[in-house]
Design an enzyme around this catalytic site. Structure first.
Site, PDB file in Angstrom:
ATOM      1  N   CYS A  12      -0.412  -3.238  -7.037  1.00 12.51           N
ATOM      2  CA  CYS A  12      -0.123  -4.173  -6.420  1.00 12.51           C
ATOM      3  C   CYS A  12       1.243  -4.940  -5.801  1.00 12.51           C
ATOM      4  CB  CYS A  12      -1.276  -5.720  -6.506  1.00 12.51           C
ATOM      5  SG  CYS A  12      -0.847  -6.434  -4.523  1.00 12.51           S
ATOM      6  N   CYS A  47       1.645  -8.734  -4.956  1.00  8.67           N
ATOM      7  CA  CYS A  47       1.661  -9.482  -6.109  1.00  8.67           C
ATOM      8  C   CYS A  47       2.990  -9.129  -6.818  1.00  8.67           C
ATOM      9  CB  CYS A  47       0.717  -9.162  -6.999  1.00  8.67           C
ATOM     10  SG  CYS A  47      -0.972  -9.487  -6.430  1.00  8.67           S
TER      11      CYS A  47
END
Length: 183
Positions: free
Chosen positions: A131, A134
């Site tokens: 991700c 993130c």
């Protein structure tokens, strides 16, 4: 050490993985608890029972009970967040990024361990789960709290090696017996 037994299970064709597994626990940029928390969170992210068991066994001697719980919590919350935020990022319709996530994430505010360590462990899990949003968010947090770029790199190396160990062991387990490599 359980990780040493894990190393013995890595076949010859993955010698580089075995050598890297020997080295990732000796960071000069991270504390021992940061290293072992990242390893435990990363192991949980791999979902490989053998890797989780070995790392958890060794981490128990390096981390407090609260740190162990926080590393587990980082893996758990990132399992949810990485899917959600990666999807929001990848969708062409950018309206989803403007909408509230409406997901409970209280653990991030009070993880039960040093906040910078929890953020570092979340970074390692986010690397495994792929991700980018993130990764960027957790990198900003740890750098702002004093972790060096070398420390970030070490957390990413830990995640990469732990993931590779799980991939090799999963791959070997999936091969027919006559095709499995000799250790």
């Amino acid at each position: 050490m359980a990780v040493d037994a894990l190393k013995a299970r890595i076949p010859a064709y993955a010698k580089d993985i075995k050598l890297n597994l020997s080295n990732i626990f000796q960071s000069t940029a991270l504390s021992e608890s940061q290293v072992w928390g990242a390893a435990l969170a990363a192991a949980l992210a791999t979902r490989n029972a053998e890797v989780i068991g070995a790392v958890a066994e060794d981490a128990a001697g390096k981390l407090s009970a609260e740190e162990q719980q926080a590393a587990k919590a980082a893996a758990a919350i990132m399992a949810m967040n990485n899917i959600y935020y990666r999807s929001v990022h990848l969708l062409s319709n950018k309206e989803y990024g403007k909408m509230p996530a409406r997901l409970r994430m209280n653990i991030i505010a009070n993880p039960g361990a040093d906040k910078v360590d929890f953020e570092l462990w979340s970074l390692a899990v986010s690397a495994i789960n792929g991700c980018g949003m993130c990764l960027d968010a957790h990198e900003r947090e740890v750098l702002a709290k004093g972790v060096s770029k070398e420390g970030v790199q070490d957390a990413l190396r830990i995640a990469g090696v732990i993931h590779a160990v799980a991939a090799v062991l999963d791959g070997e387990a999936a091969l027919p017996a006559e095709q499995q490599a000799a250790a």
